[in-house]
Design an enzyme around this catalytic site. Structure first.
Site, PDB file in Angstrom:
ATOM      1  N   ASP A 328       0.814  -1.219   0.000  1.00 45.71           N
ATOM      2  CA  ASP A 328       0.000   0.000   0.000  1.00 45.71           C
ATOM      3  C   ASP A 328       0.844   1.264   0.000  1.00 45.71           C
ATOM      4  O   ASP A 328       0.320   2.365  -0.184  1.00 45.71           O
ATOM      5  CB  ASP A 328      -0.950   0.000   1.201  1.00 45.71           C
ATOM      6  CG  ASP A 328      -0.228  -0.305   2.509  1.00 45.71           C
ATOM      7  OD1 ASP A 328       0.901   0.190   2.711  1.00 45.71           O
ATOM      8  OD2 ASP A 328      -0.791  -1.064   3.328  1.00 45.71           O
ATOM      9  N   GLU A 348       6.514  -7.125  -2.309  1.00 43.38           N
ATOM     10  CA  GLU A 348       5.064  -7.290  -2.167  1.00 43.38           C
ATOM     11  C   GLU A 348       4.588  -8.385  -3.109  1.00 43.38           C
ATOM     12  O   GLU A 348       4.953  -8.416  -4.289  1.00 43.38           O
ATOM     13  CB  GLU A 348       4.347  -5.977  -2.475  1.00 43.38           C
ATOM     14  CG  GLU A 348       2.844  -6.070  -2.634  1.00 43.38           C
ATOM     15  CD  GLU A 348       2.137  -6.582  -1.391  1.00 43.38           C
ATOM     16  OE1 GLU A 348       1.301  -7.501  -1.532  1.00 43.38           O
ATOM     17  OE2 GLU A 348       2.421  -6.063  -0.293  1.00 43.38           O
ATOM     18  N   ALA A 383       7.560 -12.974   0.052  1.00 39.83           N
ATOM     19  CA  ALA A 383       8.631 -12.469   0.917  1.00 39.83           C
ATOM     20  C   ALA A 383       9.599 -13.568   1.344  1.00 39.83           C
ATOM     21  O   ALA A 383      10.825 -13.374   1.337  1.00 39.83           O
ATOM     22  CB  ALA A 383       8.021 -11.793   2.148  1.00 39.83           C
ATOM     23  N   ASP A 401       5.962  -5.618   7.399  1.00 41.01           N
ATOM     24  CA  ASP A 401       4.608  -5.041   7.349  1.00 41.01           C
ATOM     25  C   ASP A 401       3.698  -6.071   6.683  1.00 41.01           C
ATOM     26  O   ASP A 401       3.291  -5.924   5.539  1.00 41.01           O
ATOM     27  CB  ASP A 401       4.633  -3.738   6.565  1.00 41.01           C
ATOM     28  CG  ASP A 401       3.300  -3.012   6.614  1.00 41.01           C
ATOM     29  OD1 ASP A 401       2.477  -3.328   7.502  1.00 41.01           O
ATOM     30  OD2 ASP A 401       3.070  -2.141   5.752  1.00 41.01           O
TER      31      ASP A 401
END
Length: 545
Positions: A328, A348, A383, A401
């Protein structure tokens, strides 16, 4: 071949002569096996659709898959037993079962969504309505699917009597190949191109057409005139219902989304990874970002979450920063507020989310166009897989995150292996910041993450930041409308070695509160139960509450 003059066992169908067919027996057998193939594919699509929808609406994919599979397998056994009583009229029974299965299976997704959207928030007995409806659909579909094989066995024997072993082999071969095709079609064709609602409705239409065509076309002489007309009218009625539902699916889904997410929904997109919903973000309204039905970013208090994740970790050297997740762009926004940042790598999984973060006016304004900064490089990858190939000793800071550790699909991102790889890419003296879920709502999960970090060679300092105490479920990793939404976020600031780093007060206003011995209590003892029998040592155990 079975001797045609062998005595017929009691309870067997009263026919002894082959059925009159409009085609050659070989062609008839092929058509029956083709119908088995189609019905098996449809049955597996219904099953996967229930699992996917339940995981999306209710959460915890492992539990929902276990409930659906176990109930359906049990019901299939009961359905097979019940079909023994229908063998005398196998053709009409099979046609009726396929018509009912098409209606129940095709409409199951829409019914589940409707109950979740409009009654799930009523409380009381209605709060568990989606779960009970899931069990009910699993039971009904399992009963109908289980009755298919015995009746198809009778139909294939009507064409030409053969030994039971050969007939079962032919039937199950077509059944299993059909299940393979259905299982692959659901995630790769139906879900991305049609969506869950339209995909289920289309599957039901295929199901009723295949079943009705076999019975009315191949075995029409086994049916009375009244039975033929009844099946034809019922099949057309089901097709009409499914077609009307498919025509209205777009409006229905929009209304359901507004009921679930509120009236400010602007974007609803199905990416290759998940469903992304954006609500608000324009005309001064706060922006909420939902991923697969879970509120990942709450505009009312996202800033304090991202400040608490980023700024304590960047209080030391921070020339090179790695953000795992963060598609985001909000964590990158906070990183870029620090002087001295030369490079930010964002890893991401969802490229569609990154595109929205760059192009959507509300989300790009919220992240201050951070992903367009020349210092930021975005890589689309898992990831954990990316860390396995990353060079060692490259980053001063790693920020995790990531989705909440209580979500089954994200378990590997909180494992000992994951943290060991994160430790490898850090420079000596580097720092790792991890969001470990709410401390007050799921303390054992939080302290389990702390123990997993310790096992990977980190020393960690736990701290938490309170969220806004509002009736609406706000903030990352909260299911929309959940009454028991957490009102804090728990973090861990970790460094390799034996000395734990200390979070500093953020100059921009976030005040993380370090958790001390008085905050631990019995939760420390519970957290040390990080090994669950049957799980590998590197797997994070996340108990259910």
């Amino acid at each position: 071949m079975i001797d045609p003059h062998a005595p017929v066992s009691s309870g067997a169908p009263p026919w002894t002569e082959p059925a009159w067919l409009p085609v050659e027996p070989g062609t008839g057998r092929f058509l029956v096996l083709a119908c088995v193939f189609v019905c098996a594919a449809c049955g597996l699509v219904y099953e996967l659709e229930l699992v996917a929808f339940a995981s999306y609406l209710i959460g915890d994919s492992v539990t929902q898959a276990s409930v659906v599979l176990s109930v359906m397998v049990f019901a299939m056994g009961i359905g097979s037993l019940g079909a023994k009583r229908l063998r005398w009229r196998a053709a009409v029974a099979f046609g009726a079962i396929e018509t009912a299965l098409a209606l129940v299976g095709g409409c199951s997704a829409m019914a589940l969504y409707a109950v979740f959207a409009w009654t799930g928030g009523w409380g009381g007995v209605w709060a568990d309505g989606p779960r009970w409806l899931l069990v009910g659909f699993s039971l009904a579909i399992g009963l109908l699917v289980g009755a298919e094989v015995p009746l198809l066995m009778e139909l294939i024997q009507r064409i030409r009597r053969q030994d039971a072993g050969g007939a079962v082999a032919d039937l199950f071969a077509a059944d299993y190949v059909g299940a393979l095709v259905g299982g692959l079609a659901f995630p790769f064709v139906l879900l991305p191109f049609l969506g869950q609602l339209t995909g289920a409705l289309l599957t039901g239409s295929v199901n009723v057409v295949a079943g009705s065509a076999l019975v009315l076309g191949l075995f029409r002489r086994d049916l009375s005139r009244r039975a033929r007309w009844t099946l034809l009218v019922a099949g057309l009625a089901v097709l009409g219902v499914l077609g009307s539902a498919a025509f209205l699916a777009g409006d229905f889904e929009a209304a359901a989304r507004h009921a679930v997410y509120g009236p400010d929904v602007r974007v609803a997109a199905q990416t290759d990874v998940q469903e992304v919903v954006l609500a608000g973000g324009t005309d001064g309204r706060p922006l909420d970002l939902f991923l697969d039905g879970r509120l990942r970013v709450g505009g009312r208090d996202e800033r304090r979450y991202h400040e608490a994740l980023v700024h304590p970790a960047l209080s030391g050297p921070h020339r090179r920063v790695l953000i795992l997740g963060g598609g985001d762009g909000l964590a990158a926004r906070e990183v870029l507020r620090h002087r001295g940042v030369a490079r930010v790598d964002v890893v991401e999984l969802d490229a569609g989310l990154v595109r929205l973060a760059r192009r959507d006016p509300g989300l790009s304004a919220l992240n201050a166009h951070a992903l367009d900064d020349p210092r930021v490089r975005v890589t689309t990858a898992d990831a954990l897989s990316w860390l396995r190939r990353a060079p060692a000793g490259r980053y001063d800071v790693v920020l995790a995150d990531l989705p909440d550790p209580g979500i089954t699909a994200s378990t590997k991102l909180y494992s000992q292996e994951f943290y060991g790889l994160a430790r490898r890419v850090l420079v000596p003296g580097g720092r790792l910041a991890v969001h470990a879920g709410p401390v007050t709502a799921r303390p054992r999960v939080f302290w389990t993450v702390a123990e997993t970090l310790r096992a990977a060679g980190f020393s960690a300092t736990p701290y938490r930041v309170p969220g806004h105490d509002s009736g609406f479920a706000t903030g990352p990793d909260r299911s929309a409308g959940s009454s028991g939404s957490p009102h804090d976020w728990g973090f861990l600031l970790a460094a390799p070695g034996t000395e734990a780093p200390r979070p500093r007060l953020d100059p921009h206003g976030t005040r993380p509160r370090t958790l001390t011995g008085s905050d631990l209590g019995a939760d420390v003892a519970a957290a040390r139960l990080t090994r669950v029998p049957g799980l590998p040592p590197s797997t994070l155990a996340h108990p259910r509450y």
